[in-house]
Design a protein around this motif. Structure first.
Motif, short mmCIF file in Angstrom:
data_model
loop_
_atom_site.label_atom_id
_atom_site.label_comp_id
_atom_site.label_asym_id
_atom_site.label_seq_id
_atom_site.Cartn_x
_atom_site.Cartn_y
_atom_site.Cartn_z
N LYS A 8 0.83 -1.20 0.00
CA LYS A 8 0.00 0.00 0.00
C LYS A 8 0.87 1.25 0.00
N GLN A 9 0.45 2.21 -0.79
CA GLN A 9 1.13 3.49 -0.77
C GLN A 9 0.39 4.42 0.18
N ILE A 10 1.14 5.06 1.06
CA ILE A 10 0.51 5.88 2.11
C ILE A 10 1.21 7.24 2.20
N VAL A 38 4.71 7.24 0.25
CA VAL A 38 5.72 6.17 0.29
C VAL A 38 5.05 4.81 0.42
N LEU A 39 5.83 3.78 0.18
CA LEU A 39 5.37 2.41 0.42
C LEU A 39 5.29 2.22 1.93
N SER A 40 4.16 1.73 2.39
CA SER A 40 4.02 1.49 3.82
C SER A 40 5.14 0.56 4.28
N GLN A 41 5.83 0.98 5.33
CA GLN A 41 7.06 0.29 5.74
C GLN A 41 6.85 -1.21 5.95
N GLU A 70 -3.21 5.94 -9.12
CA GLU A 70 -2.22 5.69 -10.16
C GLU A 70 -0.80 5.79 -9.60
N SER A 71 -0.64 6.71 -8.64
CA SER A 71 0.70 6.92 -8.08
C SER A 71 1.22 5.69 -7.34
N ALA A 72 0.32 4.77 -7.00
CA ALA A 72 0.74 3.56 -6.28
C ALA A 72 1.61 2.66 -7.15
N GLN A 73 1.67 2.96 -8.47
CA GLN A 73 2.62 2.29 -9.36
C GLN A 73 4.01 2.34 -8.74
N GLN A 74 4.31 3.49 -8.16
CA GLN A 74 5.61 3.72 -7.54
C GLN A 74 5.91 2.65 -6.48
N ALA A 75 4.90 2.40 -5.63
CA ALA A 75 5.07 1.40 -4.58
C ALA A 75 5.27 0.02 -5.19
#
Lengths: 267, 715, 324
Positions: A8-10, A38-41, A70-75
């Motif tokens: 999950k991106q948070i 960021v990606l949840s640790q 869409e930005s969760a692509q990053q995670a």
């Protein structure tokens, strides 16, 4: 084997408190300027756990799925760079503003769509809403066993031997496959990706699925399907500033503090 | 000395009316041409040695600088650093010693060459007055050589100089003892010769060979027959020739090869700033990023390994080594050199036969030959590079191996990894900071945001904005800039790390991303002149951003403030009354040569008195934070900052002044450890903080935006 | 409107845990005349039930089966399901413990409802149950209502006050079935006990954070705890410090570690990230020692010293020793 990592991106949990703001009308966190999500640790650690299994077992595919914008692509790319093989983004306005139940419904539908899966790795909780429920609810959806708050996972005789963190120590449990394992920070830091893997991850395409692809009823997920209704989101009032010892030197400040504690009958 | 000697002897030739002629192969010591056999063997050996070395250098990759450009500059380096030995002289004793030996070898080689030309050439020029002078300077440089050898032996065998023991090998005794014998036997040859040739009729000529003359007078006491002396002459001649050629042969097998490699390496020396690390071109298309195997070094880096003479000067000044941490630049270079000799030939063969030379190394270079912690202990302070008399550039070599660790292997100390991850996700290395980029602005009135209309961009940097201790420095610089009437603005929330820590830690990819982004930002905002808080930002903007087509005029705040005080724009009128010692940060001082501006600035403050530390200016010691060590746990006996703080404390100064937010933090951390007693503790400040006091008075002049605004004329 | 409450209780050495007593108290406040049932599972459960009635319970469902002693969620879930059938609750309360963390979502799933985790505040707002819980690592609080029934909530330890004990109160008891099968098999259990005093029991907790700069920093923190008294003070650590390997994870204070509520909490070189404050904000008095005057910790602390712990702790240790 086929392992799935839920990521999950948070909003960055390390946002300085002064930059953490809430829109009281929308009951939403206002994204802090210049601070990227960021990606949840814990999810990074869950990915680490899955990848360590993959390295030992060999012939294993790791798929990372994320429900989010869409930005969760990053995670997803981050976990791909760590060594995951495929990425799936579950992006649909219908998924937004749900609760743990609706999130788990969407994720479980996606996991079912992936076909054969031997285990799902989740973070022990997402570091934004801190529910700590999604992994367990995915297990319920799949009717699989679950082991939560793992600090160690190993594959042994076709089962997962999981070391779990308890309040007063650790517990070792054997969980059959398929199952869900949620991973805690005691597991250790996620790996630093090699640059070559970062490059490969950058070139990978992430599959995107919407509610239609998953066959979930848009009315049963997201805000429409949520069983928990957010009434109010707010920043608690802090008691204000501490009484700071103002004597000249640290030694005098220490004495001053001890005097204050004595006066307040704390010492 | 030469002149006075000439005066003493006068022109003996003229008065006697006879002419001295040098007899070829006096005493029929050897058949003519025998010496050329030796010479041919030596030349053959040298060529063999060179080819063997060169074939190993050629397994390396291309060097990133075209070596045949800027020839005049490179020749100057070769002359200044190679022939004139500028760096060797940084150690006085060794400098004199080395000059004695070096000059002696050069002159005596010329002497021998003249003999050869005279004997076998058409013109006999070794006669008359010149022959006398020739013998005089031959003896003189023979003596100088012996003085050098004596100094070397004294240092090695009597002074027990520590550096010499770090990596002493049998060949070292051979070189120094052998040279002594060559020089002595040379004198013996001359002694016996003149004993027969010039005594008793031409003693005045004999005196020109002043050392041999003295010895001859001694030999004459014993009343040997001529036959005996001629035999002694023949014996010493042969000994001398065999020893001399053997000794020269050592060039191929020992560190004597620096005779050639040092000046050539001076020629190869980077012509740009040492503060610029190489850019990996087309990084996205590569498969290997750093140097993990010997063949991934450039040929120049491999060449450097062969130039190393194990003098230990690098290790002697290395901050990590001083603190008992696992890095000795000398051993690092020597270990690599040994590795090259071991696996180089294998790689060569594999390279030709299989194409993939990588598999040929039986040991992994990074990890086994050079341990990870050795690479991480480096502060990239350039003290080793500064001192190296053969111009080895250790820092880029170390960073290249870090690049392998980080980008190819992803093997990083946990805390450094956190700093890098923080750079990636948050654009600054300070994990867990509770400050924002704009926190320092509080209470300063209006802070102008740079929009292209101002002359300068004041670049605060991550450390200046996000580390509590540094906020007063940032505020001081800001207030002084405003007071000076300079036209400037800041980026505030839009600042992100310029990538310097990523590059020094070996993550070149991350560095390139951050640098590219920032160059774009600067260009879009029409930035032309930058004033930085931090010497590390200063260095990367100034020396490295041109690699990314970012060309800006960059000033460190001490440079700008120095100019502002000199021009009268800032007036340090309040007394600061403090005894100070000044710590040169590595990247303002050693790397960029800015030593004077900050010192002059301090001297312009009333009541400030400056004492230098034991190590200062180009010999200054790193604070310990460099090369990403700010974010690492130190492994070793001591912390570098404790060592440096101790040196600052030893000056007796009340305040240690620096110009770098990292140095200040390291001192803040080191002082309580070194001085457990609070009373009279050393206090670390930035130059700007002190100037703030001198300009605004002890209360810091509060936040007085009105002052500059009211002046109007300069704003 | 009366509300039937079911509390999933837990036992510790044969007695209901203090959190169970708190939950029963909270349940009885929210019941509005409805039943307050409690389940107790494991060895000594039936005997322990008596202690829940003065705390506000009206019914107790117990099973003395020792197989329940170790929490296996499949077995416990089956038992709680039986109690659920008997109690028909409108609200199920559990502790935010090993048990509640896993059982609450599972129970909710099986009854097509939702679980709200780690609640610190439970309120009846005109007949609607509203629960408040920390989110964003404790940076914010969120209040939720339930769109489905029954409501399931886990509750943070020490967030609820027990009620004034009703002397002599008693209630019904009923027997739950013995434990059945579980899919996950417990192979081993390892207790990691901090030397001496337990973190949760200590009247004073001295904690160190990342600001210590190195594992060595904990030596001073331990010295301070020792100066206060080995029988009084325990040593804790922030998650950042534990994650760096500077201190054992068993001593981690915070959202994902232990929640402590000592009389005195001394935070040394801890910035006070909300995630940490979640574990210590219930302390009666917090003292903060930090270099950074802007550190978040000072907002929650009653007393503070701004300074380097290396300079502050030695004189503080001396002053405390002198005061004792």
């Amino acid at each position: 084997m086929h392992l799935v990592v839920c990521a999950k991106q948070i909003p960055d949990p390390e946002t300085p408190p002064s930059a953490f703001k809430i829109d009281p009308q929308k009951n939403e966190v206002i994204p802090a300027p210049g601070i990227a999500p960021v990606l949840s640790q814990f999810d990074g650690i869950a990915a680490e756990a899955a990848l360590r299994i993959k390295e030992k077992a060999g012939d294993t595919k790791v798929t990372v799925i994320s429900m989010g914008a869409e930005s969760a692509q990053q995670a997803i790319k981050q976990v791909l760079a760590m060594g995951a093989d495929e990425g799936v983004l579950l992006n649909d306005p219908a998924f937004e503003k749900g609760d743990p139940h609706t999130t788990a419904t969407v994720l479980a539908a996606a996991i079912k769509k992936l076909g054969h899966v031997d285990a799902v790795f989740c973070g022990r909780q997402a570091a934004d809403w801190d529910w700590g429920e999604v992994g367990i609810l995915i297990a319920e959806h799949m009717n699989w066993p679950v082991a939560i708050i793992a600090k160690g996972v190993e594959l042994q005789d076709g089962k997962f031997r999981v070391q779990r963190v308890l309040e007063d120590g650790f517990q070792t449990v054997d969980v059959p496959m398929p199952s869900v394992i949620t991973v805690s920070n005691e597991f250790g830091e996620p790996r630093y990706p090699k640059l070559q893997q970062i490059m490969q991850a950058a070139r990978k395409t992430v599959t995107s699925w919407k509610s239609g692809d998953l066959g979930v009823d848009a009315g049963a997920v997201g805000a429409a399907g949520a069983r928990l209704k957010l009434e109010r989101l707010y920043i608690p009032e802090k008691e204000g500033k501490a009484e700071i010892m103002d004597a000249e030197t640290p030694a005098d400040q220490a004495k001053q503090l001890v005097e204050k504690l004595k006066a307040a009958k704390i010492l | 000395m030469g002149l006075s000697a000439l005066g003493l002897y006068g022109c003996t030739q003229m008065s006697t009316g006879e002419e001295l002629v040098r007899e070829s192969f006096f005493n029929n010591v050897a058949p003519p041409g025998a010496v050329y056999l030796f010479l041919a063997a030596l030349v053959g050996l040298l060529v063999y040695g060179f080819v063997r070395h060169a074939s190993l250098w050629m397994i390396g990759k291309p060097h990133d600088q075209p070596i045949l450009r800027e020839i005049p500059h490179r020749l100057r380096n070769a002359l200044r650093l190679g022939l004139a030995q500028d760096k060797v002289r940084r150690d006085r004793y060794a400098g004199i010693m080395h000059w004695c030996i070096f000059s002696s070898i050069v002159v005596l080689t010329l002497v021998t060459a003249q003999v050869a030309i005279n004997d076998d050439g058409p013109v006999k020029f070794l006669k008359g007055d010149y022959l006398l002078f020739f013998r005089f300077y031959g003896d003189l440089f023979g003596l100088i050589g012996l003085v050098g050898v004596g100094m070397a032996m004294n240092r090695r065998y009597f002074q027990d100089h520590a550096r010499i023991r770090w990596d002493e090998r049998p060949e070292d005794h051979l070189i120094i003892g052998g040279l002594g014998l060559v020089l002595l036997t040379g004198f013996f040859v001359q002694t016996f010769r003149i004993t027969v040739e010039l005594f008793p009729d031409h003693v005045s000529w004999a005196r020109w060979s002043f050392v041999a003359y003295g010895l001859a007078e001694f030999v004459r006491i014993f009343d040997f027959t001529e036959g005996q002396i001629l035999f002694a002459h023949k014996l010493s001649w042969w000994t001398h020739v065999v020893l001399a050629f053997s000794w020269l042969g050592l060039i191929v097998f020992t560190r004597l090869d620096h005779l050639f490699f040092a000046p050539v390496n001076a020629f190869f020396l980077r012509t740009d700033s040492p503060g610029r690390l190489s850019r990996i071109e087309n990084i996205e298309e590569r498969e290997i990023f750093g140097v993990g195997y010997i063949q991934d070094f450039t040929w120049k880096q491999l060449f450097e390994l062969d130039a190393c003479v194990r003098c230990g000067r690098c290790t002697d000044v290395c901050p990590a080594n001083l603190a008992g941490q696992p890095l000795s630049p000398m051993h690092l270079i020597q270990d690599l050199k040994g590795h090259l000799a071991n696996v180089g030939p294998l790689v060569q063969r594999a390279g030709h036969e299989h194409g993939d030379a990588r598999a040929a190394s039986p040991l992994t270079m990074v990890g086994e030959v050079i341990r990870d912690e050795t690479l991480w202990a480096c502060r990239t302070c350039y003290a080793c590079v500064q001192e190296c008399p053969v111009m080895i550039e250790h820092v880029p070599t170390i960073v290249d191996m870090r690049r392998f660790l980080v980008m190819d292997e992803a093997r990083i100390p946990a805390t450094a990894q956190q700093a890098l991850e923080n750079l990636e996700t948050r654009g600054h290395p300070w994990r867990g900071t509770s400050l924002e980029r704009t926190s320092w602005m509080e209470g300063l009135g209006e802070v102008p945001i740079f929009d292209g209309s101002q002359e300068y961009l004041y670049w605060v940097g991550c450390s200046g904005a996000l580390v509590e201790r540094n906020l007063p420095i940032t505020r001081a610089v800001f207030k002084l800039l405003r007071e000076s009437g300079a036209s400037f603005g800041v980026l505030g929330q839009e600042e992100t790390c310029n990538g310097d820590p990523a590059r020094r830690l070996g993550n070149e990819y991350l560095y390139q991303i951050l640098a590219d982004q920032l160059v774009q930002t600067f260009k879009s905002k029409r930035v032309q002149r930058v004033i930085t808080n931090c010497p590390h930002c200063f260095n990367t903007f100034k020396n490295e951003y041109p690699q990314f087509d970012g060309r800006f005029e960059v000033l460190h705040h001490t440079q700008f403030l120095h100019g502002a005080v000199r021009s009268g724009a800032l007036r340090p009128t309040h007394r600061v009354d403090a005894s100070l010692t000044y710590h040169d940060s590595c990247y303002l001082g050693r790397v960029n040569g800015v030593y004077d501006a900050p010192r002059q600035l301090l001297e312009m403050m009333p009541g400030a008195s400056l004492t230098e530390m034991r190590r200062s200016m180009s010999k200054g010691l790193c604070c310990g934070a460099g090369g990403g060590n700010m974010w690492q746990e130190e492994i070793g006996e001591r912390r570098v900052n404790h060592v440096r703080t101790q040196e600052a404390v030893a000056t007796g100064a009340q305040q240690v002044i620096s110009n770098c937010p990292f140095c200040i933090q390291m001192f803040e951390d080191g002082v309580p450890a070194v001085q457990p007693e609070e009373d009279g503790r050393l206090r670390p400040f930035d130059v700007a903080e002190l100037l703030e006091r001198a300009v605004f008075g002890p209360d810091g002049g509060a936040a007085q935006p009105a002052a500059a605004a009211a002046r109007g004329d300069r704003g | 409107m009366p509300r039937n409450v079911l509390v999933v209780g837990e036992l510790s050495e044969g007695a209901p845990t203090s959190t169970t007593i708190e939950l029963v108290g909270a349940g009885s406040r929210l019941a509005g005349g409805g039943t307050v049932a409690v389940t107790l599972l494991g060895n000594g459960a039936a005997a322990a039930a008596a202690a829940t009635f003065p705390a506000g319970a009206t019914k107790a469902f117990t099973s003395d089966d020792a197989n329940y002693d170790q929490f296996r969620s499949d077995q416990w879930l089956a038992a709680v399901e039986s109690a659920f059938g008997l109690a028909s609750p409108d609200l199920v309360l559990m502790a935010q413990s090993l048990v509640g963390r896993e059982l609450a979502p599972r129970l909710a799933f099986r009854h097509n409802t939702a679980a709200a985790m780690d609640c610190v505040h439970l309120a009846d707002d005109g007949g609607t149950l509203k629960v408040t819980r920390p989110v964003y690592g404790g940076n914010a609080l969120a209040t939720f209502s339930f769109a489905t029934s029954p409501a399931v909530a886990t509750v943070r330890a020490k967030s609820q006050d027990p009620i004034e004990p009703k002397a002599g109160a008693s209630g019904e008891t009923a027997e739950l079935p013995a434990a059945g099968e579980a899919r996950a098999a417990i192979i081993g259990r390892e207790k990691v006990e901090a030397e001496g005093l337990q973190l949760q029991d200590a009247p004073v907790v001295v904690s160190g954070g990342r600001g210590l700069g190195s594992p060595d920093g904990f030596k001073l923190v331990e010295e301070l705890a020792a100066a206060i008294g080995k029988d009084k003070a325990a040593v804790g650590a922030s998650r950042a410090a534990c994650d760096l390997g500077w201190y054992p994870p068993s001593q981690q204070v915070g959202l994902t570690g232990k929640v402590v509520t000592p009389d005195l909490y001394i935070a040394v070189a801890i910035s006070g990230a909300s995630q940490h404050m979640a574990g210590c904000s219930g302390s009666k008095t917090i003292i903060a020692i930090n270099k950074d005057p802007e550190a978040n910790i000072f907002k929650s602390a009653r007393f503070g010293i701004v300074g380097d712990y290396r300079q502050v702790l030695p004189p503080l240790i001396a002053a405390i020793k002198a005061a004792r």
